[in-house]
Design a protein around this motif. Structure first.
Motif, mmCIF file in Angstrom:
data_model
loop_
_atom_site.group_PDB
_atom_site.id
_atom_site.type_symbol
_atom_site.label_atom_id
_atom_site.label_comp_id
_atom_site.label_asym_id
_atom_site.label_seq_id
_atom_site.Cartn_x
_atom_site.Cartn_y
_atom_site.Cartn_z
ATOM 1 N N THR A 174 38.751 16.867 105.042
ATOM 2 C CA THR A 174 38.069 17.522 104.117
ATOM 3 C C THR A 174 38.929 17.597 102.941
ATOM 4 O OG1 THR A 174 39.456 19.354 105.149
ATOM 5 C CG2 THR A 174 37.259 19.252 105.880
ATOM 6 N N ILE A 214 39.969 14.995 99.294
ATOM 7 C CA ILE A 214 39.509 14.241 98.181
ATOM 8 C C ILE A 214 40.742 13.345 97.729
ATOM 9 C CG2 ILE A 214 37.632 15.743 97.747
ATOM 10 C CD1 ILE A 214 39.344 16.818 95.340
ATOM 11 N N LEU A 257 40.787 20.222 100.715
ATOM 12 C CA LEU A 257 39.795 21.498 100.211
ATOM 13 C C LEU A 257 39.365 22.356 101.301
ATOM 14 C CD1 LEU A 257 37.263 19.182 98.052
ATOM 15 C CD2 LEU A 257 39.551 20.909 97.309
ATOM 16 N N TYR A 291 35.149 22.099 101.061
ATOM 17 C CA TYR A 291 34.591 20.805 101.164
ATOM 18 C C TYR A 291 33.297 20.933 102.262
ATOM 19 C CZ TYR A 291 34.143 15.923 101.970
ATOM 20 O OH TYR A 291 33.650 14.392 102.133
ATOM 21 N N TYR A 342 30.782 22.307 99.812
ATOM 22 C CA TYR A 342 30.369 21.194 99.012
ATOM 23 C C TYR A 342 29.253 20.309 99.912
ATOM 24 C CZ TYR A 342 30.256 16.551 96.997
ATOM 25 O OH TYR A 342 29.778 15.284 96.374
#
Length: 422
Positions: A199, A201, A218, A222, A225
Motif C-alpha cells: 500500500t 507509493i 498510504l 491506498y 484509491y
C-alpha cells in the motif's frame, strides 16, 4: 454499442436513448425477424495488426524466460479459442434476448431503413461469460494450490463476475444513474478484501528533497484509491459512448496498449515479483482483448448488436483490476486520457450545474447521413463541434485514433520521465 431506443424496460448507458414501455402491453417477438449480420472478418484481420508489436517484443526483442513465455502462450491460445467461441455464441444469444424483448432501434440512423431494424441488446453478457470461462480454466495450467497469486486472481475474477452481473441487472431493471456510481464500489469489494499487496507509493524524485522520504505508506487510503479507480474506469467507459463500435473499440485500443506495456516491463525488469505482477495482468488482458475483438466484429458500423451496460461495466472493471494488481494504475489513467477528458467535459452537466438532458447525443440528419454536434458536454459532441459534421463511422475512427494517440503519448511520457521522475 451505438445510440439506440429500446423497447425493453432496461436502461442504456448515459449516452444512449430509451423509450419506457413499462405501462404498455408486452410486445410479442417477431418470429420472422431476420438473423443478425455475419461478423466482419475483414475488420478482425485489420485489427489483428495491433498485436504485432506485442508479438515482436515477446518473441524477439526481450529475452523472456521460457517458463513465463510458455504460460503467456497458453493463455494466448485459450484467448484465441475464446474469440471464436464468442463469435459463434453472439448470434445464438441474440435470438434469446430478442425473444425477451431486449432489443432497440439505433437513433443515429433514425429516418432511414436501418433505423427501423430491431437490434439485439446486452450482448456484452456473452463476452463476460466467455472471458470468465477462459480465465478460470487457465488456472489449471498456471497456478498451483499454494500459489501466492491464486487468492488475488480469484478475487479479481469475482469482481469482474460481480460487475458483469450488475451490468446485466442495470440493462434489465432500469437502474438510475446515481445508483450506477455505487455499483462498481460494491463489485470491487472482493478485491479490496483479498488484496495483500503493498500500500506504498514511490515519491517522485524531484519531491524527495522537500518531503524527506522516498517511500510513503498510504495504508487504507491506498485501498480507497483502488476503489475509486474501479468506479472511474467502469463509469468512464459507460459514458464515453453513443455511436457504433465506440465502447468496444476503445477497450480494444487500451487493451492492446496494456499488453505492450506489460511485456515491456517484464523484459526490462530483473525483479521476479515485479515480472509476476505484469504477467498476471497479461493473463487477464489477453482474453479481454480477444473476446472484445469478437464483439467488435458485430458492433462495428453498421452495428448488428448492442453491447449494453453489461459490457461497459465488465470492460471497465476488468481494466481497473488489471491496473491495480499489475501495479501500474498511474499508467492506466494516462491510457484513459480521452475518458478523463470526457468526464471533465461532462462534469458540469453530471453535477447539475448545467441542465443535463437525458440523452446527450449528436443530431442525425437522415438526408445526408451525417452527425452534427450539440452543446452537450461529451467528447463525441466536442469532436463534431470542432471538426465539423461527420458520418458515424468516420467519427468513431477519429475518436479511436485519438485513443491510440493518448496511449502513444503515455509511452512517450514514460520514456522521457524514466529515471528522473521515479
Amino acid at each position: 454499442m451505438g445510440a439506440r431506443k429500446r423497447l425493453s424496460s432496461s436502461e442504456p448507458s448515459s449516452a444512449v436513448a430509451k423509450e419506457n414501455t413499462q405501462n404498455k402491453p408486452e410486445e410479442k417477438p417477431d418470429l420472422a425477424d431476420p438473423p443478425i449480420a455475419p461478423p466482419k472478418w475483414g475488420l478482425l484481420l485489420k485489427l489483428s495488426l495491433l498485436v504485432l508489436p506485442y508479438l515482436y517484443l515477446l518473441f524477439y526483442y526481450y529475452p523472456i524466460e521460457p517458463e513465463l513465455r510458455r504460460s503467456i502462450l497458453i493463455n494466448a491460445g485459450m484467448s484465441l479459442a475464446g474469440l471464436f467461441v464468442t463469435i459463434k455464441m453472439i448470434p445464438v444469444a441474440s435470438r434469446y434476448v430478442q425473444k425477451r424483448n431486449l432489443f432497440g432501434y439505433d437513433i443515429n440512423k433514425k429516418g432511414t431503413p436501418q433505423g427501423n431494424v430491431k437490434v439485439p441488446e446486452s450482448l456484452g453478457i456473452v463476452v463476460g461469460i466467455v472471458f470468465l470461462v477462459v480465465a478460470i480454466l487457465f488456472q489449471y495450467f498456471n497456478f498451483t494450490a499454494d500459489s501466492n497469486w491464486l487468492v488475488e486472481y480469484n478475487a479479481a475474477l469475482a469482481c469482474i463476475c460481480f460487475m458483469t452481473l450488475l451490468g446485466f441487472v442495470d440493462d434489465v431493471l432500469d437502474v438510475p444513474w446515481r445508483v450506477k456510481l455505487v455499483l462498481p464500489s460494491i463489485a470491487a469489494l472482493p478485491l479490496l478484501m483479498a488484496y495483500a499487496g503493498h500500500t506504498t507509493i514511490v515519491i517522485p524524485k524531484p519531491l524527495v528533497p522537500h518531503i524527506g522520504i522516498e517511500i510513503l505508506d498510504l495504508g487504507w487510503i491506498y485501498k480507497l484509491y483502488m476503489g475509486l479507480l474501479a468506479v472511474f474506469c467502469t463509469n468512464s467507459i459507460n459514458i464515453h459512448a453513443g455511436i457504433n463500435g465506440l465502447e468496444v473499440g476503445q477497450t480494444v485500443v487500451i487493451s492492446s496498449a496494456i499488453l505492450i506495456h506489460n511485456i515491456m516491463q517484464i523484459g526490462a525488469s530483473t525483479d521476479h515479483e515485479y515480472k509476476q505482477a505484469h504477467a498476471f495482468s497479461i493473463y487477464l488482458v489477453q482474453p479481454l482483448l480477444a473476446t472484445s475483438l469478437a464483439l467488435l466484429s458485430y458492433n462495428w458500423y453498421p452495428s448488428s448488436v448492442f453491447v449494453g451496460d453489461t459490457y461497459t461495466y465488465f470492460a471497465g472493471m476488468t481494466m481497473a483490476v488489471i491496473g491495480i494488481l499489475g501495479h501500474f494504475s498511474e499508467t492506466l489513467l494516462i491510457f484513459f486520457l480521452p475518458q478523463v477528458l470526457n468526464f471533465l467535459l461532462s462534469l458540469p452537466q453530471l453535477s447539475g450545474y448545467i441542465p443535463c438532458p437525458r440523452h446527450r447525443l449528436p443530431r442525425f440528419d437522415p438526408q445526408t447521413g451525417l452527425l452534427t454536434g450539440t452543446n452537450d458536454g461529451t467528447l463525441v459532441n466536442f469532436f463534431l463541434r470542432n471538426l465539423g459534421r461527420k458520418s458515424e463511422k468516420a467519427l468513431c475512427i477519429y475518436l479511436l485514433a485519438f485513443q491510440a494517440i493518448a496511449c502513444c503519448f503515455c509511452f512517450l511520457l514514460r520514456y522521457f520521465l524514466a529515471g528522473w521522475y521515479k
